[in-house]
Design a protein around this motif. Sequence first.
Motif, PDB file in Angstrom:
ATOM      1  N   TYR A  19      36.916  45.109  42.496  1.00 20.80           N
ATOM      2  CA  TYR A  19      38.137  45.174  43.285  1.00 20.80           C
ATOM      3  C   TYR A  19      37.888  44.786  44.735  1.00 20.80           C
ATOM      4  CZ  TYR A  19      40.490  47.358  39.355  1.00 20.80           C
ATOM      5  OH  TYR A  19      41.048  47.602  38.130  1.00 20.80           O
ATOM      6  N   VAL A  20      36.749  45.176  45.281  1.00 18.02           N
ATOM      7  CA  VAL A  20      36.417  44.818  46.667  1.00 18.02           C
ATOM      8  C   VAL A  20      36.250  43.305  46.785  1.00 18.02           C
ATOM      9  CG1 VAL A  20      34.644  45.020  48.450  1.00 18.02           C
ATOM     10  CG2 VAL A  20      35.405  47.050  47.225  1.00 18.02           C
ATOM     11  N   ILE A  21      35.533  42.695  45.851  1.00 22.27           N
ATOM     12  CA  ILE A  21      35.334  41.242  45.882  1.00 22.27           C
ATOM     13  C   ILE A  21      36.673  40.516  45.764  1.00 22.27           C
ATOM     14  CG2 ILE A  21      34.341  39.280  44.643  1.00 22.27           C
ATOM     15  CD1 ILE A  21      31.995  41.132  43.888  1.00 22.27           C
ATOM     16  N   VAL A  70      37.296  34.775  43.785  1.00 26.36           N
ATOM     17  CA  VAL A  70      38.111  35.547  42.839  1.00 26.36           C
ATOM     18  C   VAL A  70      37.499  35.446  41.445  1.00 26.36           C
ATOM     19  CG1 VAL A  70      40.336  35.639  41.655  1.00 26.36           C
ATOM     20  CG2 VAL A  70      40.266  35.419  44.122  1.00 26.36           C
ATOM     21  N   ILE A  71      37.068  34.258  41.072  1.00 31.87           N
ATOM     22  CA  ILE A  71      36.432  34.081  39.764  1.00 31.87           C
ATOM     23  C   ILE A  71      35.164  34.916  39.670  1.00 31.87           C
ATOM     24  CG2 ILE A  71      35.300  32.401  38.251  1.00 31.87           C
ATOM     25  CD1 ILE A  71      37.313  30.325  39.357  1.00 31.87           C
ATOM     26  N   GLY A  73      34.563  37.625  41.351  1.00 33.77           N
ATOM     27  CA  GLY A  73      34.991  39.025  41.298  1.00 33.77           C
ATOM     28  C   GLY A  73      35.443  39.442  39.913  1.00 33.77           C
ATOM     29  N   ILE A  74      36.056  38.529  39.183  1.00 34.40           N
ATOM     30  CA  ILE A  74      36.495  38.846  37.829  1.00 34.40           C
ATOM     31  C   ILE A  74      35.321  38.894  36.869  1.00 34.40           C
ATOM     32  CG2 ILE A  74      37.831  37.945  35.872  1.00 34.40           C
ATOM     33  CD1 ILE A  74      39.851  36.888  37.955  1.00 34.40           C
ATOM     34  N   LEU A  75      34.389  37.976  37.003  1.00 31.85           N
ATOM     35  CA  LEU A  75      33.277  37.882  36.054  1.00 31.85           C
ATOM     36  C   LEU A  75      32.104  38.792  36.386  1.00 31.85           C
ATOM     37  CD1 LEU A  75      33.178  34.024  35.502  1.00 31.85           C
ATOM     38  CD2 LEU A  75      34.199  35.771  34.045  1.00 31.85           C
ATOM     39  N   TRP A  76      32.070  39.345  37.602  1.00 32.53           N
ATOM     40  CA  TRP A  76      30.951  40.185  38.034  1.00 32.53           C
ATOM     41  C   TRP A  76      30.860  41.411  37.149  1.00 32.53           C
ATOM     42  CZ3 TRP A  76      27.306  39.185  41.628  1.00 32.53           C
ATOM     43  CH2 TRP A  76      26.484  40.230  42.020  1.00 32.53           C
ATOM     44  N   HIS A  77      29.698  41.641  36.580  1.00 34.87           N
ATOM     45  CA  HIS A  77      29.489  42.806  35.726  1.00 34.87           C
ATOM     46  C   HIS A  77      28.282  43.556  36.245  1.00 34.87           C
ATOM     47  CE1 HIS A  77      29.513  45.399  32.318  1.00 34.87           C
ATOM     48  NE2 HIS A  77      28.294  45.057  31.978  1.00 34.87           N
ATOM     49  N   ARG A  78      28.458  44.811  36.520  1.00 37.48           N
ATOM     50  CA  ARG A  78      27.357  45.600  37.049  1.00 37.48           C
ATOM     51  C   ARG A  78      27.157  46.815  36.215  1.00 37.48           C
ATOM     52  NH1 ARG A  78      26.240  48.100  42.868  1.00 37.48           N
ATOM     53  NH2 ARG A  78      24.115  47.448  42.923  1.00 37.48           N
TER      54      ARG A  78
END
Length: 78
Positions: A19-21, A70-71, A73-78
């Motif tokens: 959400y921050v990204i 945005v892309i 931020g959507i694909l980032w998985h932690r």
Amino acid sequence: MSNNSKETESRSAFNQGNYVIILMSCIIIIVGLALMTGEGSTATSFQPDIFSTRRIVVAPICCLVGYLSVIVGILWHR
């Protein structure tokens, strides 16, 4: 029963980092769009500012970076 309550908790696809990204990316896009604004030329008067570096180079790059972020931020998985 406490084990079942943990299993039934809904998990969001995004965490706080996502959400921050995405929020920062939206701000970058808005800044890029704001950099593109200004007076335009009309049939009776020519505004040379429409060809300024800010409007034709900096602002589109800013928007592109925002959209790519945005892309991420959507694909980032932690």
